[in-house]
Design a protein around this motif. Structure first.
Motif, short mmCIF file in Angstrom:
data_model
loop_
_atom_site.label_atom_id
_atom_site.label_comp_id
_atom_site.label_asym_id
_atom_site.label_seq_id
_atom_site.Cartn_x
_atom_site.Cartn_y
_atom_site.Cartn_z
N PRO A 1 41.05 18.65 18.46
CA PRO A 1 40.97 17.96 19.97
C PRO A 1 39.63 17.32 20.47
CG PRO A 1 40.22 20.42 20.07
CD PRO A 1 40.41 20.00 18.46
N ILE B 1 40.27 14.44 23.16
CA ILE B 1 40.82 15.08 24.37
C ILE B 1 39.59 15.92 25.10
CG2 ILE B 1 41.80 16.96 23.40
CD1 ILE B 1 42.67 15.32 27.04
N ASP B 2 38.82 16.56 24.12
CA ASP B 2 37.63 17.07 24.83
C ASP B 2 36.68 16.02 25.44
OD1 ASP B 2 38.61 19.60 23.81
OD2 ASP B 2 37.47 19.90 22.29
N ASP C 1 44.33 24.18 33.93
CA ASP C 1 43.37 25.04 33.70
C ASP C 1 42.73 25.59 35.00
OD1 ASP C 1 41.18 26.34 32.28
OD2 ASP C 1 41.10 24.95 30.67
N ASP D 1 47.94 19.58 25.02
CA ASP D 1 46.75 18.51 24.88
C ASP D 1 46.92 17.61 23.84
OD1 ASP D 1 45.53 20.33 26.62
OD2 ASP D 1 44.17 21.22 25.22
N ALA E 1 47.17 14.04 29.39
CA ALA E 1 46.46 15.17 28.84
C ALA E 1 45.32 15.72 29.57
CB ALA E 1 45.86 15.35 27.29
N THR F 1 37.91 14.84 28.54
CA THR F 1 37.97 15.94 29.75
C THR F 1 36.47 16.01 30.24
OG1 THR F 1 39.86 16.90 28.92
CG2 THR F 1 38.39 18.36 30.16
N ARG G 1 45.28 18.86 31.88
CA ARG G 1 44.18 19.87 31.81
C ARG G 1 43.44 20.42 33.29
NH1 ARG G 1 40.09 19.23 26.66
NH2 ARG G 1 41.43 20.52 25.19
N ASP H 1 51.16 21.36 21.15
CA ASP H 1 50.19 21.85 22.01
C ASP H 1 50.11 20.80 23.01
OD1 ASP H 1 47.73 22.16 23.49
OD2 ASP H 1 46.67 22.62 21.64
#
Length: 336
Positions: free
Chosen positions: A86, A89-90, A135, A256, A127, A93, A131, A254
């Motif tokens: 990921p 996407i990490d 989250d 994500d 995504a 984010t 999140r 997933d």
């Protein structure tokens, strides 16, 4: 459109390189000498998770900041295959969270921030929106106001949707099935070992294809019949490889990685989704738009019958591109 200068500055948000685009206009509604908080767009570029960067998209992102009257933050996320899921996407984010926490430092209203991306970047924008919505660790943040998804790539489960069947085998267009399969495989695995299986939907199992999750999230019934009139056949659900599917399903399902695979979409930010007729990714956007509507999320779905992948990139001087730019400007002015 107004003629203005756009200034740029490179920065690092929580370890992620970004480029900030700003212009020389006074804030809308501000009186002389007053600084009024502005809207902002956080942008994630396309390129199949493997290509492009801040420099390649510089002209396009400057165009958005200039002509749509927003501060724009362009994010330089890590690329596959060196950095597999990921990582992208990490990074997206992290940069978004940092900006939301520091928006006032940029004279930006944190309640008027949109996430935006095209193609693979549309995947990342969707995504990130998911999140930050679902989250619990982000519940104290200001909520993203809009998710702007420009011909987004939202799943790698089904490469036999109507749009893949109709447009997937063209070799003279920007996007075809071969490229999207390679992009998804490299982002997922860091290599292209499953390309031939994925292109024929052999990377999932018969049971997976008929599972309640697949039927809810990826049903071709979500796609209006008008998009199935030419060259479409309902794909077989009896084919697949259980052993391959078991190896990759954790990522494949997933949200994500594949935002379309999230079962419950209630509570997400308002969405602007652009789809193009001659694009393999057309039906990803259509299915997501329909499912968001069913979940009670406000959606502006803009479909262009003469559209093609890349039409929004300010690279082509076509009537369809111009119409897309006009439609988007009107929407952004009203909703952000």
């Amino acid at each position: 459109m107004l003629s203005v200068n756009v200034t740029t500055a490179d920065a690092v948000f929580d370890g992620v390189r970004v480029r900030i685009f700003d212009d020389d206009r006074p804030s809308v509604g501000a009186t002389p000498g007053e600084t009024k908080l502005r809207p902002a767009v956080i942008f994630f570029h396309g390129g199949g998770f493997m290509m492009m960067n801040l420099d390649a998209y510089h002209g396009h992102t400057a165009h958005i900041a200039r002509n749509f009257q927003v501060m724009l933050i362009s994010v330089e996320y890590r690329l596959a295959p060196k950095h597999r899921f990921p990582a992208a996407i990490d990074d997206c984010t992290a940069a978004t969270v940092w900006f939301l926490e520091h928006a006032h430092d940029f004279n930006v209203d944190p309640t008027r921030v949109a996430v935006m991306g095209d193609s693979a970047g549309g995947n990342l924008a969707a995504a990130v929106a998911q999140r930050l919505t679902f989250d619990p660790k982000y519940k104290s943040l200001p909520k993203v106001k809009l998710q702007i998804l420009i011909y987004p790539m939202l799943q790698a489960f089904d490469f036999q949707t109507p749009s893949y069947q109709q447009n997937g085998d063209y070799t003279s267009v920007i996007m075809n099935r071969k490229y999207t399969v390679m992009a998804a495989d490299n982002y997922m695995n860091g290599n292209s070992s499953l390309d031939s299986k994925m292109s024929k939907n052999l990377h999932t199992s018969a049971d997976a294809k008929t599972s309640p999750l697949a039927q809810k999230c990826l049903s071709h019934d979500l796609i209006p019949d008008e998009f199935k009139q030419t060259g479409y056949e309902a794909p077989s659900t009896n084919l697949g490889d259980e052993s391959i599917y078991n190896e990759i399903k954790e990522v494949l399902l997933d949200p994500d990685f594949a935002p379309l695979m999230r079962e419950d979409l209630r509570g997400l930010p308002e969405a602007y989704i652009l789809t193009a007729e001659y694009d393999v990714l057309r039906d990803d956007g259509i299915m997501y738009a329909k499912r968001l509507e069913m979940a009670g999320v406000p959606v502006a779905w803009k479909h262009y019958r003469r559209g093609f992948h890349g039409m929004f990139g300010a690279l082509f001087d076509s009537p369809t591109e111009k119409l897309g730019q006009i439609d988007f400007a009107e929407y952004l002015k009203e909703h952000l």
